[in-house]
Scaffold this active site. Structure first.
Site, PDB file in Angstrom:
ATOM      1  N   ALA A 176       0.865  -1.181   0.000  1.00  0.00           N
ATOM      2  CA  ALA A 176       0.000   0.000   0.000  1.00  0.00           C
ATOM      3  C   ALA A 176       0.898   1.226   0.000  1.00  0.00           C
ATOM      4  O   ALA A 176       2.031   1.177   0.494  1.00  0.00           O
ATOM      5  CB  ALA A 176      -0.874  -0.007   1.247  1.00  0.00           C
ATOM      6  N   GLY A 187       0.471  -5.012   0.581  1.00  0.00           N
ATOM      7  CA  GLY A 187      -0.677  -5.060  -0.319  1.00  0.00           C
ATOM      8  C   GLY A 187      -0.351  -5.709  -1.658  1.00  0.00           C
ATOM      9  O   GLY A 187      -1.240  -6.219  -2.335  1.00  0.00           O
ATOM     10  N   GLU A 205      -0.684  -9.270  -0.934  1.00  0.00           N
ATOM     11  CA  GLU A 205      -2.127  -9.539  -0.769  1.00  0.00           C
ATOM     12  C   GLU A 205      -2.853  -9.544  -2.114  1.00  0.00           C
ATOM     13  O   GLU A 205      -3.759 -10.344  -2.326  1.00  0.00           O
ATOM     14  CB  GLU A 205      -2.738  -8.490   0.166  1.00  0.00           C
ATOM     15  CG  GLU A 205      -2.232  -8.673   1.584  1.00  0.00           C
ATOM     16  CD  GLU A 205      -2.657  -7.547   2.503  1.00  0.00           C
ATOM     17  OE1 GLU A 205      -2.262  -6.399   2.248  1.00  0.00           O
ATOM     18  OE2 GLU A 205      -3.382  -7.818   3.460  1.00  0.00           O
ATOM     19  N   GLU A 246       3.963  -5.286   7.185  1.00  0.00           N
ATOM     20  CA  GLU A 246       3.142  -4.276   7.877  1.00  0.00           C
ATOM     21  C   GLU A 246       3.505  -4.138   9.355  1.00  0.00           C
ATOM     22  O   GLU A 246       3.420  -3.056   9.929  1.00  0.00           O
ATOM     23  CB  GLU A 246       1.645  -4.628   7.757  1.00  0.00           C
ATOM     24  CG  GLU A 246       1.068  -4.480   6.370  1.00  0.00           C
ATOM     25  CD  GLU A 246       1.195  -5.720   5.501  1.00  0.00           C
ATOM     26  OE1 GLU A 246       1.994  -6.624   5.840  1.00  0.00           O
ATOM     27  OE2 GLU A 246       0.514  -5.778   4.463  1.00  0.00           O
TER      28      GLU A 246
HETATM   29  N1  COA Z   1       4.522   3.278  -0.229  1.00  0.00           N
HETATM   30  C1  COA Z   1       4.929   4.475  -0.701  1.00  0.00           C
HETATM   31  N2  COA Z   1       6.096   4.665  -1.303  1.00  0.00           N
HETATM   32  C2  COA Z   1       6.906   3.611  -1.437  1.00  0.00           C
HETATM   33  C3  COA Z   1       6.570   2.338  -0.970  1.00  0.00           C
HETATM   34  C4  COA Z   1       5.300   2.190  -0.349  1.00  0.00           C
HETATM   35  N3  COA Z   1       4.867   1.013   0.092  1.00  0.00           N
HETATM   36  N4  COA Z   1       7.567   1.472  -1.235  1.00  0.00           N
HETATM   37  C5  COA Z   1       8.532   2.198  -1.857  1.00  0.00           C
HETATM   38  N5  COA Z   1       8.129   3.478  -1.987  1.00  0.00           N
HETATM   39  C6  COA Z   1       8.856   4.594  -2.601  1.00  0.00           C
HETATM   40  C7  COA Z   1       9.993   5.099  -1.721  1.00  0.00           C
HETATM   41  O1  COA Z   1       9.491   5.993  -0.737  1.00  0.00           O
HETATM   42  C8  COA Z   1      10.872   5.756  -2.746  1.00  0.00           C
HETATM   43  O2  COA Z   1      10.302   6.989  -3.088  1.00  0.00           O
HETATM   44  P1  COA Z   1      11.246   8.319  -3.216  1.00  0.00           P
HETATM   45  O3  COA Z   1      12.233   7.986  -4.304  1.00  0.00           O
HETATM   46  O4  COA Z   1      10.297   9.405  -3.593  1.00  0.00           O
HETATM   47  O5  COA Z   1      11.894   8.488  -1.871  1.00  0.00           O
HETATM   48  C9  COA Z   1      10.735   4.843  -3.949  1.00  0.00           C
HETATM   49  O6  COA Z   1       9.513   4.140  -3.775  1.00  0.00           O
HETATM   50  C10 COA Z   1      11.859   3.824  -4.081  1.00  0.00           C
HETATM   51  O7  COA Z   1      11.932   3.102  -2.867  1.00  0.00           O
HETATM   52  P2  COA Z   1      13.290   2.933  -2.008  1.00  0.00           P
HETATM   53  O8  COA Z   1      12.890   2.674  -0.598  1.00  0.00           O
HETATM   54  O9  COA Z   1      14.198   4.091  -2.267  1.00  0.00           O
HETATM   55  O10 COA Z   1      13.896   1.621  -2.673  1.00  0.00           O
HETATM   56  P3  COA Z   1      14.884   0.570  -1.992  1.00  0.00           P
HETATM   57  O11 COA Z   1      15.328  -0.331  -3.089  1.00  0.00           O
HETATM   58  O12 COA Z   1      15.893   1.253  -1.163  1.00  0.00           O
HETATM   59  O13 COA Z   1      13.948  -0.275  -0.984  1.00  0.00           O
HETATM   60  C11 COA Z   1      11.957  -1.518  -0.336  1.00  0.00           C
HETATM   61  C12 COA Z   1      12.901  -1.079  -1.491  1.00  0.00           C
HETATM   62  C13 COA Z   1      10.782  -2.249  -0.977  1.00  0.00           C
HETATM   63  C14 COA Z   1      12.701  -2.458   0.623  1.00  0.00           C
HETATM   64  C15 COA Z   1      11.472  -0.258   0.425  1.00  0.00           C
HETATM   65  O14 COA Z   1      11.004   0.702  -0.509  1.00  0.00           O
HETATM   66  C16 COA Z   1      10.351  -0.538   1.394  1.00  0.00           C
HETATM   67  O15 COA Z   1      10.589  -1.055   2.479  1.00  0.00           O
HETATM   68  N6  COA Z   1       9.098  -0.187   1.020  1.00  0.00           N
HETATM   69  C17 COA Z   1       7.957  -0.343   1.882  1.00  0.00           C
HETATM   70  C18 COA Z   1       7.487  -1.774   1.908  1.00  0.00           C
HETATM   71  C19 COA Z   1       6.328  -1.929   2.871  1.00  0.00           C
HETATM   72  O16 COA Z   1       6.443  -1.745   4.063  1.00  0.00           O
HETATM   73  N7  COA Z   1       5.155  -2.301   2.312  1.00  0.00           N
HETATM   74  C20 COA Z   1       3.975  -2.527   3.083  1.00  0.00           C
HETATM   75  C21 COA Z   1       3.171  -1.304   3.193  1.00  0.00           C
HETATM   76  S1  COA Z   1       1.745  -1.549   4.192  1.00  0.00           S
END
Ligand code: COA
Length: 260
Positions: free
Chosen positions: A67, A111, A114, A134
């Site tokens: 999400a 999500g 999911e 989450e």
């Molecule tokens: N929601 C909103 N934005 C997200 C996102 C999410 N779930 N997942 C990634 N992004 C965005 C980041 O904020 C970043 O945006 P920015 O460039 O404007 O700062 C961009 O996508 C790239 O992500 P980044 O974190 O820089 O990539 P990474 O390779 O370093 O890490 C992940 C990848 C997937 C490990 C990391 O993005 C992450 O932990 N995301 C969240 C995953 C999560 O908790 N999902 C469940 C949500 S309920």
């Protein structure tokens, strides 16, 4: 089909590929993706030329990284509950009458996991990273993860993934039965479309009945499920496709199913 900002639709030979198109945000699901995705699926449901849908994410880094977390800030229990009780992609995919395949290219988190669980078949690339993180945000899965993941892989493994928030790799997901197949990133699209094409060559009516029957298994008692299966089996006998399938077998030729 309308023009969308956050999703792309491509159609070829009975298959529609729905791509979540926010690669700079790793295809995170915001409310616009849900709105547009639900509208697109409503169109694809009615489109007689589409027999199978493949859902994927733009770019090679991420299927869907969950999400859109930025939309959680400041949400109250009442507003957030309303969002997920509304028509979401999770519900639309779950109740979609045609087969839906998740083509998982990279991060498949929260999500995203999911949404893949709401699909009928999951095919992953070797670089897939799958999880329900989450818990790290102080929340729990809210798009069906606690229920669908548990039904798919069992309580112990589901509990571990949801309580630790750990990501697993594609081979581990394959061992758990979370994904059906793993292919190299280069082969993922070709292999997925090959399976989608095979499914698209079957009778659309039989596909719909088969999907509903299998889905009943996780919702009903065995007796209820067996009764439902007989009803759905019987409905197939009202189709021209059933006559065509039987005739083609007896005449030793390939059937041509018309969805009638
Ligand atoms: N929601 C909103 N934005 C997200 C996102 C999410 N779930 N997942 C990634 N992004 C965005 C980041 O904020 C970043 O945006 P920015 O460039 O404007 O700062 C961009 O996508 C790239 O992500 P980044 O974190 O820089 O990539 P990474 O390779 O370093 O890490 C992940 C990848 C997937 C490990 C990391 O993005 C992450 O932990 N995301 C969240 C995953 C999560 O908790 N999902 C469940 C949500 S309920």
């Amino acid at each position: 089909m309308a023009n969308y900002e956050t999703i792309l639709i491509e159609k070829q030979e009975g298959i529609a590929v729905l791509t979540i198109n926010r690669p700079d945000k790793l295809n995170a699901l915001n409310s616009q993706v849900h709105l547009e995705g639900v509208a697109a699926l409503d169109d694809l449901k009615e489109d007689k030329d589409v027999r199978v849908v493949v859902i994927t994410g733009a770019g090679d880094k991420s299927f869907i990284a969950g999400a859109d977390i930025s939309e959680f800030a400041g949400k109250t229990p009442v507003t957030q509950r309303a969002v997920f009780q509304n028509e979401t992609l999770f519900n639309s995919v779950d109740t979609f009458p045609k087969p839906v395949i998740a083509m998982i290219n990279g991060f498949c988190l929260g999500g995203g996991c999911e949404l893949s669980l709401a699909c009928d078949i999951r095919i992953a690339s070797e670089n897939a990273k799958i999880g329900q993180p989450e818990i790290n945000l102080g929340i729990i899965p809210g798009g069906g993860g606690t229920q669908r993941l548990t039904r798919l892989i069992g309580e112990g493994k589901s509990m571990e993934l949801i309580l630790t928030g750990d990501m697993i790799d594609a081979d581990t997901a394959l061992e758990l039965g979370l994904v059906n197949h793993v292919f190299s990133a280069e082969d993922l699209e070709e292999k997925t479309l090959k399976m989608a094409g095979k499914i698209a060559s079957k009778s659309p009516i039989a596909l719909q009945m088969a999907k509903e029957a299998v889905k009943t298994a996780s919702k009903a008692t065995l007796d209820e499920g067996l009764r439902r299966e007989i009803d759905l089996f019987a409905i197939c006998f009202s189709s021209e496709d059933k006559e065509e399938g039987v005739a083609a077998f007896l005449e030793k030729r390939k059937p041509e199913f018309k969805g009638k």
